[in-house]
Design a protein around this motif. Structure first.
Motif, PDB file in Angstrom:
ATOM      1  N   GLU A  60       0.829  -1.203   0.000  1.00 48.43           N
ATOM      2  CA  GLU A  60       0.000   0.000   0.000  1.00 48.43           C
ATOM      3  C   GLU A  60       0.867   1.258   0.000  1.00 48.43           C
ATOM      4  O   GLU A  60       0.556   2.242  -0.676  1.00 48.43           O
ATOM      5  CB  GLU A  60      -0.947   0.002   1.202  1.00 48.43           C
ATOM      6  CG  GLU A  60      -1.838   1.220   1.284  1.00 48.43           C
ATOM      7  CD  GLU A  60      -2.758   1.405   0.074  1.00 48.43           C
ATOM      8  OE1 GLU A  60      -3.113   2.571  -0.205  1.00 48.43           O
ATOM      9  OE2 GLU A  60      -3.110   0.420  -0.590  1.00 48.43           O
ATOM     10  N   ARG A  63       2.147   1.936  -3.491  1.00 48.74           N
ATOM     11  CA  ARG A  63       1.076   2.527  -4.314  1.00 48.74           C
ATOM     12  C   ARG A  63       0.854   4.003  -3.970  1.00 48.74           C
ATOM     13  O   ARG A  63       0.674   4.839  -4.857  1.00 48.74           O
ATOM     14  CB  ARG A  63      -0.219   1.740  -4.112  1.00 48.74           C
ATOM     15  CG  ARG A  63      -0.186   0.362  -4.713  1.00 48.74           C
ATOM     16  CD  ARG A  63      -1.542  -0.338  -4.548  1.00 48.74           C
ATOM     17  NE  ARG A  63      -1.447  -1.696  -5.008  1.00 48.74           N
ATOM     18  CZ  ARG A  63      -1.410  -2.766  -4.220  1.00 48.74           C
ATOM     19  NH1 ARG A  63      -1.502  -2.634  -2.906  1.00 48.74           N
ATOM     20  NH2 ARG A  63      -1.313  -3.969  -4.729  1.00 48.74           N
ATOM     21  N   ARG A  64       0.871   4.321  -2.691  1.00 50.19           N
ATOM     22  CA  ARG A  64       0.653   5.715  -2.274  1.00 50.19           C
ATOM     23  C   ARG A  64       1.800   6.610  -2.697  1.00 50.19           C
ATOM     24  O   ARG A  64       1.585   7.749  -3.110  1.00 50.19           O
ATOM     25  CB  ARG A  64       0.434   5.789  -0.761  1.00 50.19           C
ATOM     26  CG  ARG A  64      -0.909   5.167  -0.391  1.00 50.19           C
ATOM     27  CD  ARG A  64      -1.552   5.668   0.863  1.00 50.19           C
ATOM     28  NE  ARG A  64      -1.319   7.026   1.220  1.00 50.19           N
ATOM     29  CZ  ARG A  64      -1.119   7.441   2.481  1.00 50.19           C
ATOM     30  NH1 ARG A  64      -1.120   6.559   3.473  1.00 50.19           N
ATOM     31  NH2 ARG A  64      -0.926   8.710   2.745  1.00 50.19           N
ATOM     32  N   GLU A  88       3.451  -8.367  -7.725  1.00 48.30           N
ATOM     33  CA  GLU A  88       2.526  -7.324  -7.299  1.00 48.30           C
ATOM     34  C   GLU A  88       3.269  -6.064  -6.862  1.00 48.30           C
ATOM     35  O   GLU A  88       2.849  -4.947  -7.165  1.00 48.30           O
ATOM     36  CB  GLU A  88       1.655  -7.844  -6.154  1.00 48.30           C
ATOM     37  CG  GLU A  88       0.532  -6.908  -5.788  1.00 48.30           C
ATOM     38  CD  GLU A  88      -0.429  -7.470  -4.770  1.00 48.30           C
ATOM     39  OE1 GLU A  88      -1.259  -6.691  -4.284  1.00 48.30           O
ATOM     40  OE2 GLU A  88      -0.361  -8.676  -4.439  1.00 48.30           O
ATOM     41  N   ALA A  92       2.977  -2.394  -8.527  1.00 44.82           N
ATOM     42  CA  ALA A  92       2.620  -1.252  -7.683  1.00 44.82           C
ATOM     43  C   ALA A  92       3.594  -0.090  -7.850  1.00 44.82           C
ATOM     44  O   ALA A  92       3.267   1.039  -7.498  1.00 44.82           O
ATOM     45  CB  ALA A  92       2.555  -1.678  -6.214  1.00 44.82           C
TER      46      ALA A  92
END
Length: 96
Positions: A60, A63-64, A88, A92
């Motif tokens: 996460e 991604r941010r 993944e 990302a």
């Protein structure tokens, strides 16, 4: 300029000691939210992160960072051997 993120204190301390020998370690973070905040503030060239951390985790956070336009390369260092997690992370925005 390197930012290190890992929620296991002993791992983070060991990696930090190794990184300081060759690089400018600008900070550490123990969770995904702290990683995103520190990267936005410190603007490291490279982030070394674990995937499994509290508060969003490494995926996460990657991604941010990409969504926020933080101009850094992300290297994932993790105990997970699952190639799907590696794929993944790369999707990302991780570099390696």
């Amino acid at each position: 300029r390197v930012l290190l993120a890992d929620d296991h204190a002993i791992v983070a301390q060991g990696l930090a000691a190794l990184l300081r020998e060759e690089f400018d370690l600008v900070g550490t973070a123990a969770d995904g939210a702290a990683l995103v905040e520190a990267a936005g503030r410190l603007r490291p060239d490279v982030v070394v992160t674990d995937l499994s951390m509290p508060k969003g985790g490494g995926l996460e956070a990657i991604r941010r960072l990409a969504a926020d336009g933080v101009p850094c390369r992300v290297v994932v260092l993790t105990m997970h051997a699952d190639p799907n997690l590696a794929a993944e992370a790369l999707r990302a925005g991780a570099t390696g």
